[in-house]
Design a protein around this motif. Sequence first.
Motif, mmCIF file in Angstrom:
data_model
loop_
_atom_site.group_PDB
_atom_site.id
_atom_site.type_symbol
_atom_site.label_atom_id
_atom_site.label_comp_id
_atom_site.label_asym_id
_atom_site.label_seq_id
_atom_site.Cartn_x
_atom_site.Cartn_y
_atom_site.Cartn_z
ATOM 1 N N GLN A 146 17.959 -10.422 -6.091
ATOM 2 C CA GLN A 146 19.037 -9.529 -6.516
ATOM 3 C C GLN A 146 20.276 -10.323 -6.936
ATOM 4 O OE1 GLN A 146 19.622 -6.272 -3.886
ATOM 5 N NE2 GLN A 146 21.666 -5.836 -4.672
ATOM 6 N N GLU A 147 20.542 -11.372 -6.179
ATOM 7 C CA GLU A 147 21.717 -12.188 -6.462
ATOM 8 C C GLU A 147 21.580 -12.917 -7.802
ATOM 9 O OE1 GLU A 147 23.101 -16.385 -4.604
ATOM 10 O OE2 GLU A 147 22.220 -14.926 -3.229
ATOM 11 N N GLU A 148 20.372 -13.395 -8.073
ATOM 12 C CA GLU A 148 20.204 -14.222 -9.271
ATOM 13 C C GLU A 148 19.992 -13.408 -10.544
ATOM 14 O OE1 GLU A 148 18.369 -18.364 -7.499
ATOM 15 O OE2 GLU A 148 17.054 -16.907 -8.443
ATOM 16 N N THR A 149 19.279 -12.266 -10.422
ATOM 17 C CA THR A 149 19.003 -11.498 -11.635
ATOM 18 C C THR A 149 19.911 -10.291 -11.766
ATOM 19 O OG1 THR A 149 17.400 -10.087 -10.533
ATOM 20 C CG2 THR A 149 16.579 -12.140 -11.461
ATOM 21 N N GLY A 150 20.480 -9.822 -10.676
ATOM 22 C CA GLY A 150 21.336 -8.646 -10.720
ATOM 23 C C GLY A 150 20.576 -7.345 -10.714
ATOM 24 N N ALA A 151 19.243 -7.386 -10.538
ATOM 25 C CA ALA A 151 18.447 -6.166 -10.543
ATOM 26 C C ALA A 151 18.140 -5.742 -9.115
ATOM 27 C CB ALA A 151 17.156 -6.386 -11.309
ATOM 28 N N VAL A 152 18.388 -4.454 -8.807
ATOM 29 C CA VAL A 152 18.076 -3.952 -7.466
ATOM 30 C C VAL A 152 16.563 -3.885 -7.284
ATOM 31 C CG1 VAL A 152 18.416 -2.036 -5.884
ATOM 32 C CG2 VAL A 152 20.212 -2.642 -7.490
ATOM 33 N N ASN A 153 15.868 -3.465 -8.369
ATOM 34 C CA ASN A 153 14.414 -3.379 -8.319
ATOM 35 C C ASN A 153 13.837 -4.791 -8.505
ATOM 36 O OD1 ASN A 153 11.758 -2.766 -8.568
ATOM 37 N ND2 ASN A 153 11.969 -1.490 -10.386
ATOM 38 N N ILE A 154 13.296 -5.344 -7.411
ATOM 39 C CA ILE A 154 12.844 -6.738 -7.461
ATOM 40 C C ILE A 154 11.763 -6.940 -8.508
ATOM 41 C CG2 ILE A 154 11.844 -8.597 -6.115
ATOM 42 C CD1 ILE A 154 12.919 -7.323 -3.652
ATOM 43 N N VAL A 155 10.890 -5.915 -8.633
ATOM 44 C CA VAL A 155 9.763 -6.072 -9.565
ATOM 45 C C VAL A 155 10.278 -6.276 -10.983
ATOM 46 C CG1 VAL A 155 7.737 -4.952 -10.489
ATOM 47 C CG2 VAL A 155 8.286 -4.697 -8.098
ATOM 48 N N THR A 156 11.253 -5.452 -11.373
ATOM 49 C CA THR A 156 11.805 -5.605 -12.724
ATOM 50 C C THR A 156 12.497 -6.948 -12.874
ATOM 51 O OG1 THR A 156 12.170 -3.245 -12.713
ATOM 52 C CG2 THR A 156 13.216 -4.480 -14.440
ATOM 53 N N GLY A 157 13.245 -7.338 -11.831
ATOM 54 C CA GLY A 157 13.902 -8.633 -11.888
ATOM 55 C C GLY A 157 12.901 -9.749 -12.103
ATOM 56 N N MET A 158 11.721 -9.578 -11.502
ATOM 57 C CA MET A 158 10.694 -10.605 -11.622
ATOM 58 C C MET A 158 10.085 -10.612 -13.017
ATOM 59 S SD MET A 158 8.484 -11.138 -8.330
ATOM 60 C CE MET A 158 6.945 -10.372 -8.657
ATOM 61 N N ILE A 159 9.621 -9.422 -13.473
ATOM 62 C CA ILE A 159 8.854 -9.438 -14.729
ATOM 63 C C ILE A 159 9.751 -9.602 -15.942
ATOM 64 C CG2 ILE A 159 6.954 -8.063 -13.807
ATOM 65 C CD1 ILE A 159 8.009 -5.731 -15.427
ATOM 66 N N LEU A 160 11.030 -9.262 -15.848
ATOM 67 C CA LEU A 160 11.875 -9.382 -17.038
ATOM 68 C C LEU A 160 12.890 -10.503 -16.940
ATOM 69 C CD1 LEU A 160 12.377 -5.701 -18.118
ATOM 70 C CD2 LEU A 160 11.178 -7.483 -19.306
ATOM 71 N N ASP A 161 12.929 -11.209 -15.817
ATOM 72 C CA ASP A 161 13.848 -12.334 -15.771
ATOM 73 C C ASP A 161 13.123 -13.634 -15.445
ATOM 74 O OD1 ASP A 161 15.927 -14.181 -14.660
ATOM 75 O OD2 ASP A 161 17.182 -12.538 -15.376
ATOM 76 N N TYR A 162 12.565 -13.695 -14.235
ATOM 77 C CA TYR A 162 11.849 -14.933 -13.882
ATOM 78 C C TYR A 162 10.642 -15.132 -14.777
ATOM 79 C CZ TYR A 162 14.491 -14.998 -9.500
ATOM 80 O OH TYR A 162 15.464 -15.040 -8.578
ATOM 81 N N ARG A 163 9.933 -14.020 -15.004
ATOM 82 C CA ARG A 163 8.674 -14.136 -15.761
ATOM 83 C C ARG A 163 8.751 -13.379 -17.072
ATOM 84 N NH1 ARG A 163 4.028 -13.661 -11.205
ATOM 85 N NH2 ARG A 163 4.798 -15.325 -9.875
ATOM 86 N N ALA A 164 9.886 -13.406 -17.706
ATOM 87 C CA ALA A 164 10.052 -12.637 -18.941
ATOM 88 C C ALA A 164 9.122 -13.139 -20.037
ATOM 89 C CB ALA A 164 11.492 -12.717 -19.416
ATOM 90 N N PHE A 165 8.817 -14.426 -19.993
ATOM 91 C CA PHE A 165 7.939 -14.996 -21.011
ATOM 92 C C PHE A 165 6.553 -14.370 -20.937
ATOM 93 C CE2 PHE A 165 5.720 -18.755 -22.879
ATOM 94 C CZ PHE A 165 6.255 -18.573 -24.127
ATOM 95 N N ASP A 166 6.096 -14.141 -19.702
ATOM 96 C CA ASP A 166 4.808 -13.501 -19.466
ATOM 97 C C ASP A 166 4.810 -12.084 -20.042
ATOM 98 O OD1 ASP A 166 2.256 -13.692 -18.125
ATOM 99 O OD2 ASP A 166 3.047 -12.123 -16.830
ATOM 100 N N THR A 167 5.898 -11.352 -19.780
ATOM 101 C CA THR A 167 5.993 -9.979 -20.271
ATOM 102 C C THR A 167 6.060 -9.931 -21.786
ATOM 103 O OG1 THR A 167 7.250 -9.582 -18.276
ATOM 104 C CG2 THR A 167 7.200 -7.831 -19.871
ATOM 105 N N LEU A 168 6.661 -10.951 -22.381
ATOM 106 C CA LEU A 168 6.669 -11.042 -23.855
ATOM 107 C C LEU A 168 5.237 -11.036 -24.377
ATOM 108 C CD1 LEU A 168 8.113 -11.593 -26.538
ATOM 109 C CD2 LEU A 168 8.016 -13.995 -25.998
ATOM 110 N N GLY A 169 4.390 -11.847 -23.719
ATOM 111 C CA GLY A 169 2.976 -11.854 -24.117
ATOM 112 C C GLY A 169 2.336 -10.502 -23.957
ATOM 113 N N GLU A 170 2.685 -9.797 -22.866
ATOM 114 C CA GLU A 170 2.086 -8.479 -22.633
ATOM 115 C C GLU A 170 2.453 -7.508 -23.740
ATOM 116 O OE1 GLU A 170 3.132 -7.179 -18.704
ATOM 117 O OE2 GLU A 170 2.190 -8.953 -17.871
ATOM 118 N N SER A 171 3.730 -7.509 -24.141
ATOM 119 C CA SER A 171 4.101 -6.563 -25.199
ATOM 120 C C SER A 171 3.447 -6.938 -26.522
ATOM 121 C CB SER A 171 5.617 -6.459 -25.353
ATOM 122 O OG SER A 171 6.271 -7.496 -24.716
ATOM 123 N N HIS A 172 3.239 -8.249 -26.731
ATOM 124 C CA HIS A 172 2.524 -8.636 -27.940
ATOM 125 C C HIS A 172 1.075 -8.184 -27.899
ATOM 126 C CE1 HIS A 172 5.894 -11.346 -28.987
ATOM 127 N NE2 HIS A 172 5.499 -11.031 -30.179
#
Lengths: 348, 110
Positions: A146-172
């Motif tokens: 929460q401190e590093e990404t600012g997202a209360v929902n940890i899952v979103t913080g993970m998939i769109l910040d720490y692992r945003a590159f992975d999610t980019l592949g998913e949307s592709h």
Amino acid sequence: MSKIREDYENTRWRRFERFVNGEEMPEEKRLELTQAKEGDKEEQLAEITTTQSLRRKRKEERESFRRYWREQQEKEIKEALKQRADWPNTGGVRVFRCVYRFVALLICAAIIIVLLETVAELPRFGSAGTPANSNEVAERYIERGQEETGAVNIVTGMILDYRAFDTLGESHVLFIAACTVLILLRIDHGKDGKTTSAQLAEEDDRKFEPKNDRILQKVAFFLVPCIILFGIYVILNGHISPGGGFSGGAIIGAGLILYLNAFGFKKTERFFTYKTFSTISLCALLFYSVAKCYSFFCGANHLSSGIPLGTAGDIISSGLILPLNICVGCVVACTMYAFYAIFRKGGI
Amino acid sequence: MEWVRFLAGGALLLFGLVVSCIATIGVYKFKFVLNRMHAAAMNDTLGILFVLLGLIILNGWNFTSLKMVVIICFFWMASPVASHVIARLEITTDKEKVKEECEVAEDVDF
């Protein structure tokens, strides 16, 4: 570059392939067939060269012989065809099939044993020594996410910040899937823009669908705005509560499909055409790629975007997560709608 | 008071579950499509209504309960219409079977 073998037809592998496909007849049978044909022909030729007086006399005989010869030929061909049809049930193919089944069973059993052994080796569920529980990564996500990404929902913080590159592949992946379905199922209108009668007949099954259903239209009139608003709510709250781009986009896509079912293609084409689909998908994916392309250069390590994170829990907070969620939502909604439209009428 | 609320909520939940069970049995028991849809639609409306009402009573009156009320409204609007559309499609595609199974007036235009 591989060398092309000229005698490919005679190689061992090609012969085996023909044998497996049942293309090849037994060698002896073929020889017999050709020999028989040649012999008949020679006899006939000899008869033709007899003298003229004999010719007339022999003409009838020849006619009858020809008929006989033709019948004989047909019979032989029929026999050969029959033998060819029976070929898969005889000899080597049967052995091959037995071996095939046996090997298949063997491989199946081996895989089952390996998988069961693996399951037996797994640590007990919930014990402290499991890799999932003693992993530093998960700890860090939970403690400082929460401190590093600012997202209360940890899952979103993970998939769109720490692992945003992975999610980019998913949307592709979604976008590529839509393109593939479009390639496979789109009804081609030809060079002159006209559909052929066969294509029209294929489209004909759509006429069975109920159209202009008053009940459906009235309900859709109330429900579609609610559904799309709810989808937007889920997307915008992706970093605060459960939800996010994928689920919200699916909800919006469902709303669009409901609208399409109630009011037909004419009304949806006023605001959603192939051009809209390609524009929205392209813009969303491009924005996502530009925003996260630094992962290419820094080996997917986390890098701050420079946007202030804001207070956790506000809608406008947590940096890039909200715009990325909106991008993902757009792509998912467009893809859902596109899938339905392509399957229904062969085009968006 | 707590006990009354618990009992009422539990009873409603149980009743909803019973309705769902009956609906599931009906789906497997009936042979004709429209009969089966009739059974299945019961689950989507009556079963969900009682289950969610039970949950609302157990939960008390707050924002979550409001969301549940919205879910009930959504289901009571969407599910019958969905059944209606499916039934209409079935009748358009297989008129003979419908005439075999149901009483249909002669001059009905599907």
